[in-house]
Structures are given as C-alpha cells and as structure tokens.
Design an enzyme around this catalytic site. Structure first.
Site, PDB file in Angstrom:
ATOM      1  N   GLU A  69       0.823  -1.207   0.000  1.00 30.39           N
ATOM      2  CA  GLU A  69       0.000   0.000   0.000  1.00 30.39           C
ATOM      3  C   GLU A  69       0.857   1.257   0.000  1.00 30.39           C
ATOM      4  O   GLU A  69       0.539   2.245  -0.657  1.00 30.39           O
ATOM      5  CB  GLU A  69      -0.976   0.030   1.182  1.00 30.39           C
ATOM      6  CG  GLU A  69      -2.063   1.045   0.868  1.00 30.39           C
ATOM      7  CD  GLU A  69      -2.889   1.501   2.037  1.00 30.39           C
ATOM      8  OE1 GLU A  69      -2.709   0.994   3.151  1.00 30.39           O
ATOM      9  OE2 GLU A  69      -3.722   2.391   1.809  1.00 30.39           O
TER      10      GLU A  69
ATOM     11  N   THR B 157      -5.380  10.370  -1.902  1.00 30.68           N
ATOM     12  CA  THR B 157      -4.932  10.286  -0.508  1.00 30.68           C
ATOM     13  C   THR B 157      -3.761  11.240  -0.271  1.00 30.68           C
ATOM     14  O   THR B 157      -3.686  11.906   0.759  1.00 30.68           O
ATOM     15  CB  THR B 157      -4.517   8.832  -0.179  1.00 30.68           C
ATOM     16  OG1 THR B 157      -5.658   8.013  -0.379  1.00 30.68           O
ATOM     17  CG2 THR B 157      -4.050   8.682   1.252  1.00 30.68           C
TER      18      THR B 157
HETATM   19  N1  HSE Z   1      -5.430   7.005   7.495  1.00 30.38           N
HETATM   20  C1  HSE Z   1      -5.267   7.313   6.115  1.00 30.38           C
HETATM   21  C2  HSE Z   1      -5.575   8.782   5.894  1.00 30.38           C
HETATM   22  C3  HSE Z   1      -6.211   6.487   5.307  1.00 30.38           C
HETATM   23  O1  HSE Z   1      -6.562   9.259   6.461  1.00 30.38           O
HETATM   24  O2  HSE Z   1      -4.820   9.451   5.193  1.00 30.38           O
HETATM   25  C4  HSE Z   1      -6.116   6.740   3.837  1.00 30.38           C
HETATM   26  O3  HSE Z   1      -5.499   5.704   3.191  1.00 30.38           O
END
Ligand code: HSE
Length: 317
Positions: free
Chosen positions: A136, A189
């Site tokens: 990931e 993201t």
């Molecule tokens: N915890 C991560 C974020 C999840 O909020 O950026 C996204 O992949």
C-alpha cells in the site's frame, strides 16, 4: 518440507473504512462490499507476472514492481526465497479509485494473501502485515496499516504502532452496522494528507484521545451511546471536509436519520456512519446519498455489518 503448490486460488479482498473519525491512521474496519477479486495461478514459466487487470479503466500498471498487488506479492516471494516460481496474477477491481474505501489496500492484501494461499500458507495472516503495508505504501507513499489491517485480519483493528505493526482486533457489537456512501468524485490520498495540520493544540489532542479511548470502550461494552459520543474527529475532518461537497449537510442529515456518528471514510470522499441496526443504517445511507445527488453528484450506498472475516478464499484447486 515445502508444501504442495496449488494450481489456482481466487480471493475476495474487501473495502475498509480507515480512521473511523477519531483514530487517524490507527483505527479501521472492514465492510462486506465492495472489494477486489484476485486470482493467482501456477505457471510452468518461471517468475511472477500480472497478466490481466479489469475494472481499472486502464489506469493500473501490469508491471508488478509498479502495482500495489504486485509489490506486496513480490515482497512476500522475496522473503520466502521463491521468486523463481512461475505465478500469474489477475486483478479484477470492483471498487472505485481515490474513493476513501481502501482500494489500494484491498489490492495489496489480496495480492499477498492469494500468493501465500497458493504456496500452501507458509505464513499466517498476521505475518503478511509487513508485505501488505509495503504494497500500500507503494501507492500512497505513507506507512499506515489502518486499511490493510482490517482488510487482512477482518473486523475492527486498532494499530497501537504503525512502525512496529502492533495491530489488535477490537470486538464488534452485534447490532453495529455501517452506512457508507461514495460520492462519485476523486480525492487523492496524497492530497488529503498534504492538507492535514502539522501542529495540533494540546486541548484538541486531549479531546481526540478521549474520543478514541471512548470509542474503544464503547465497542468492548457494546455501548452504542458511548460509541455515538466518541465518533468525532477534531483533527482531519475540519480540514478535509472542504474536499467533499455538502459534507456538513450530509452529516446533519445522517445524524437526523439516526446515525450514532458520521465522518469521512479514510481520506475521503466516501463518508460513513456507524448505526445501531440495519434499518437505521439503510435510512442514513439513503439520506446522505440524497444530499450528494442534489448537488448533483452520483452517490453509491454500501450498507453492511462490520465484516469480521476480511480477505478470504472464494475457490481453490
Ligand atoms: N489514514 C489514512 C488517511 C487512510 O486518512 O490518510 C487513507 O489511506
């Protein structure tokens, strides 16, 4: 002794909701649908190859070194000293990209889990964690297990430490349902992480810790009111909500329809609500979808129990 290698394994790897409002990068849960299907087959031709990808609109690379599922699988094969093996992989994406539903995590987990299964399970699920986090991280450049953890181990997982991959399953209250709605826009993201605050006020950190502790207690005690009081995000949501049209209107409608709590799923744009009971979850999902559709933005609803199983085998021979 090396175990017999199977001919073919098909696995389903589910979507996940990361953060769960108050647990930025440290809490996540798996849902039933959507998810990715990954197939691996033994091949007489040595080496690991990705031969087919569907459902990605041509966006994902077949080169395993550039593909999340490929990176996780190759890392695992290297660890096992089996890069010589002939293995072909097909990836069938059945969830949207940049959706906040853990699409790259599902591929990374599905890839490593399927290869491990094909090889007769040399490693346990938990031992696969470093390989799937690496897969990931190849996609979003950050090292966090709040999507891959629940996808791999099922249920709700708390990551005490991402660096040490100290990951724990939390009990799932029997009547806890998730209403997840995906508005059809893309949020990367990387972008959602760039707009996070670098510094947090002490009072904010204190309240967020209280909420995270309260949510964990509420889950252990099946105390739905405590879960509801705890599902608040004072850190990411105030900054990320601007990436989601009508976020606060959707939140008001979700709470009015009976949601225990409502926030952004992972990095967004999907949103989620925790609900007591299926009927409430369906009403909440419909109310939130109506808000997005009024913009108008197409909205897809996913209503499910928390998925206790995570990634699993569909068939093998
Ligand atoms: N915890 C991560 C974020 C999840 O909020 O950026 C996204 O992949």
């Amino acid at each position: 002794m090396t175990k017999q290698i199977l001919q073919e394994v098909r696995v389903f790897s589910p979507a996940t909701v990361a953060n769960v409002a108050c647990g930025f990068d440290v809490l996540g849960f798996a849902i039933e649908l959507p998810g990715d299907e990954i197939i691996v087959r033994s091949s007489p031709q040595p080496g690991f190859r990705i031969t087919k990808i569907t459902g990605d609109d041509g966006r994902l690379p077949l080169d395993p070194k550039l593909n999340t599922a490929g990176v996780a699988a190759l890392d695992l094969l290297r660890h096992l000293g089996r890069t010589d093996l002939g293995i072909e992989m097909e990836i069938h994406k059945q969830m949207p990209f940049g959706s906040g539903l853990g699409s790259s995590a599902a591929s990374a987990v599905g890839g490593a889990f399927a290869v491990n299964q094909l090889l007769g399970e040399p490693l346990t699920r938990r031992q696969l964690l470093p390989f799937v986090v690496a897969g990931e991280a190849a996609a979003d450049g950050a090292w966090h297990a709040d999507n891959v953890g629940p996808c791999l181990l099922g249920g709700i997982t708390l990551i005490r430490s991402n660096a040490e991959l100290d990951v724990h399953n939390i009990p799932i209250p029997q009547n806890l349902w998730a209403a997840v709605v995906h508005p059809d826009i893309v949020v990367l993201t990387k972008v959602a992480r760039e707009i996070m605050p670098r510094h947090i006020q002490l009072e904010t950190s204190t309240q967020q810790s209280g909420n995270l502790g309260g949510l964990i207690c509420g889950l252990y005690q099946s105390d739905y009111a405590l879960i509801g009081r705890s599902v608040h995000d004072l850190i990411a949501e105030p900054h990320r909500q601007r990436l989601i049209p009508e976020f606060y209107r959707a939140k008001r409608e979700a709470l009015a329809a009976g949601a225990l709590g409502f926030s952004i799923s992972g990095a967004g744009p999907s949103v989620f609500a925790l609900c007591e009971g299926e009927a409430t979850a369906r009403q909440v999902a419909a109310a939130v979808a109506t808000v997005f559709e009024s913009v108008p933005i197409k909205a897809t609803q996913y209503v499910s129990r928390i998925n206790p199983q995570g990634v699993h085998v569909l068939s093998q021979k």
